[in-house]
Design an enzyme around this catalytic site. Structure first.
Site, PDB file in Angstrom:
ATOM      1  CB  THR A 379      -3.576 -58.350 -24.319  1.00 25.29           C
ATOM      2  OG1 THR A 379      -2.986 -57.057 -24.480  1.00 25.29           O
ATOM      3  CG2 THR A 379      -2.496 -59.384 -24.404  1.00 25.29           C
ATOM      4  CB  THR A 397      -1.227 -57.644 -27.235  1.00 25.03           C
ATOM      5  OG1 THR A 397      -2.088 -56.550 -26.970  1.00 25.03           O
ATOM      6  CG2 THR A 397       0.198 -57.138 -27.382  1.00 25.03           C
ATOM      7  CD  GLU A 418       1.579 -53.842 -28.340  1.00 20.92           C
ATOM      8  OE1 GLU A 418       1.118 -53.744 -27.183  1.00 20.92           O
ATOM      9  OE2 GLU A 418       1.013 -54.513 -29.228  1.00 20.92           O
ATOM     10  CB  SER A 451       2.100 -55.751 -18.370  1.00 20.54           C
ATOM     11  OG  SER A 451       2.474 -54.439 -18.059  1.00 20.54           O
TER      12      SER A 451
HETATM   13  N1  GLY Z   1       0.085 -54.033 -24.718  1.00 19.20           N
HETATM   14  C1  GLY Z   1      -0.007 -54.577 -23.430  1.00 19.20           C
HETATM   15  C2  GLY Z   1       1.277 -55.128 -22.947  1.00 19.20           C
HETATM   16  O1  GLY Z   1       2.092 -55.550 -23.735  1.00 19.20           O
HETATM   17  O2  GLY Z   1       1.526 -55.130 -21.780  1.00 19.20           O
END
Ligand code: GLY
Length: 568
Positions: A379, A397, A418, A451
């Site tokens: 990310t 990300t 995602e 996250s």
């Molecule tokens: N793809 C990592 C996050 O959004 O936490």
């Protein structure tokens, strides 16, 4: 000027934009940069330089963020993107805040069991690689929305630097060359039309020039038509054709219907510091505030940085908070997230009631479930302060490195993976070893739980720090530790960012430590307390800015990557 500046600043801006002769020279520095006026810290030196030059031309922090986002999509395709999503946290110079959600969404044709076989078992890699892995991208809508509300320079000016890089090419760093080389097989395997522009039989070398002609054409469409240059017309058609060739499900309607969303910023207090962070569908802000509230009653500063006692305290808070994350966090448009309760001091004190300073609690005693932690986590985060004092923190990300590995043929950009951030089956860990349940189950139009934790910290009503990082599940604990390094351990920004980190996420019941993060005595002490410890090469890649007491801006560009600061 929209509503980001007071009138006095608008007058200054008009003056600055008339001064066409003003030098665009900015300082670009890997480490130790301290400047008087304005700064960008990002994962790539070229992107940081572009952002700082936008600031030098009188652009505000949002203008610069947009230019950096598009530049990273070219120079840092492992995570920078137009085919992914993210979050933006804004603090205007006089303290007003805003948070923008441009997280991807599940396509209308998705369904909660779409990654399971007839025996209800997870089909390996289906949510991670190839054409079923992407959510409907949000980044371009996010940039257009941010511009609509806060942009000041002409939109075209924010796209031009990225277009130039894509069209004329730029030199690869050693890390980027290595990342491309490591993915040659995946690019061949998961693309319906081989993306020749990233293939290199001899292997990419540091200093090689790489060009992205199709991406340049796509960026020109976005420059000319804004959001419609991506979600309608040729780009949308290319995405849908790509989906058809690879049995993906993103449709023209999914693209046309995508909207970025302004959310109410999540606020919390820690020992007199005000934390401004991202609400759901990120779990990051809630979990960060829970962690801070959980440890607030304990004098972690006195326990010392990197000691067994301070690591133990953080770990015990983390295992409880990540257990809550798995059950309670999801897209607030689909799931009632009990945010106020979760960040409440009394609630977190109650959660810590069985904390014992000398021994580890078993995660199994907190809740059930098994998980294993994957290694790679990509990310990217950037932090920006402009010369007017506005601050913007963006984490964006594709999810895994190079996302789904699928380039949209003819448009030259990567699609995210995602969908794996949903709980694809209750209790089954995702790429980051995180488990979830109903709150984060797949549903058409729903945003997958994140996250990502772009965060701004204030002290006494003044800007103190911007912080964020990549790292999947370790994002939250990396931001947590960076904040503590400054507030509790008196580190400067660079020390705070480069300091070794540790991580626990409830399941698996493992305390991950960066190589050489703890000495052998500390390791023995932690083991004797009952912690299972595992070495993890690196944790996070934090890009942060600190407003020093002398009102100068100090960069923290993580030494774990090519991360670089630029400013003046
Ligand atoms: N793809 C990592 C996050 O959004 O936490």
């Amino acid at each position: 000027m929209k509503n980001i500046f007071p009138l006095s600043v608008i007058l200054l801006l008009i003056f600055v934009s008339c001064d066409q002769t003003a030098s665009l020279k900015v300082q670009v520095q890997k480490s130790g940069l301290v400047v008087d006026s304005a700064m960008v810290v990002s994962a790539h030196p070229l992107a940081s330089e572009i952002g700082a030059k936008i600031l030098k031309q009188g652009g505000n922090a949002v203008d610069a963020a947009i230019a950096v986002q598009f530049a990273l999509a070219v120079v840092y395709p492992v995570a920078g993107n137009i085919g992914g999503g993210g979050f933006m946290v804004i603090r205007e110079s006089y303290g007003k805040t805003a948070t923008l959600d441009f997280r991807e969404k599940a396509p209308a044709g998705s369904d909660r069991d779409m990654y399971l076989d007839e025996n209800q078992e997870v089909i390996e890699n289906l949510s991670l690689r190839g054409h079923l892995a992407p959510g409907v991208p949000g980044s371009v809508a996010g940039m257009a929305e941010a511009y609509e509300k806060f942009g000041t320079l002409p939109w075209e000016k924010l796209l031009d630097p990225a277009i130039d890089l894509a069209e004329k090419g730029f030199q690869l760093t050693a890390r980027e060359a290595g990342a491309l080389n490591g993915n040659q097989e995946a690019f061949r395997k998961y693309n319906t039309i081989v993306p020749e522009f990233v293939m290199n039989e001899k292997g990419w070398q540091e200093g090689d020039i790489i060009k992205y002609k199709d991406l340049a054409a796509t960026l020109k469409l976005i420059k000319a038509k804004g959001k419609d240059g991506f979600y309608k017309g040729i780009t949308a058609k290319n995405i849908v054709e790509e989906m058809k060739r690879g049995n993906g499900i993103i449709s023209l309607e999914d693209l046309e219907n995508y909207q970025a969303t302004w959310r109410n910023p999540l606020m919390g207090q820690y020992k007199g510091y005000r934390i401004i962070t991202m609400p759901p569908p990120s779990s990051g802000g809630v979990a960060l505030l829970q962690l801070l509230k959980s440890i607030e009653p304990y004098a972690i500063g006195e326990l010392g940085y990197g000691t067994a006692a301070s690591i133990h305290l953080m770990t015990e808070a983390e295992r409880r908070v990540y257990a809550d994350r798995a059950t309670h966090l999801g897209d607030p448009d689909f799931w009632d997230v009990p945010v106020d309760q979760l960040i409440d001091a009394a609630y977190n004190a109650e959660r810590m009631a069985d904390f014992h300073p000398d021994s580890a609690t078993l995660s199994a005693d907190i809740s059930a479930g098994q998980a294993a932690l994957a290694e790679s986590t990509e990310t990217t985060h950037f932090s920006i302060v402009d010369k007017y004092g506005n601050a913007v923190a963006v984490t964006t990300t594709l999810n895994g490195g190079f996302g789904s590995k699928v380039f949209v043929a003819g448009s030259g950009f990567l699609l995210n993976n995602e969908m794996d951030d949903f709980s694809i089956k209750p209790g089954v860990p995702n790429y980051y070893g995180l488990i979830g349940g109903e709150a984060n189950a797949i549903a058409p139009g729903k945003r997958m739980l994140s996250s990502m934790t772009p965060t701004i910290v204030e002290k006494d009503g003044k800007l103190l720090m911007l912080v964020g990082t990549p790292g999947g599940s370790t994002i939250i604990t990396s931001v947590f530790q960076t904040i503590l390094n400054v507030i509790e351990y008196g580190m400067n920004m660079e020390q705070a960012v480069n300091a070794k980190r540790v991580h626990h996420q409830w399941k698996p019941d493992t305390l991950f430590v960066e190589t050489n993060a703890v000495d052998s005595l500390t390791m023995l002490t932690l083991k004797s307390m009952g912690h299972q410890i595992s070495d993890r090469g690196r944790i996070g890649r934090v890009d942060a800015i600190l407003m020093r007491k002398d009102n100068r801006l100090e960069a923290g560009a993580d030494e774990r990557g090519d991360d670089t600061a630029a400013g003046f």
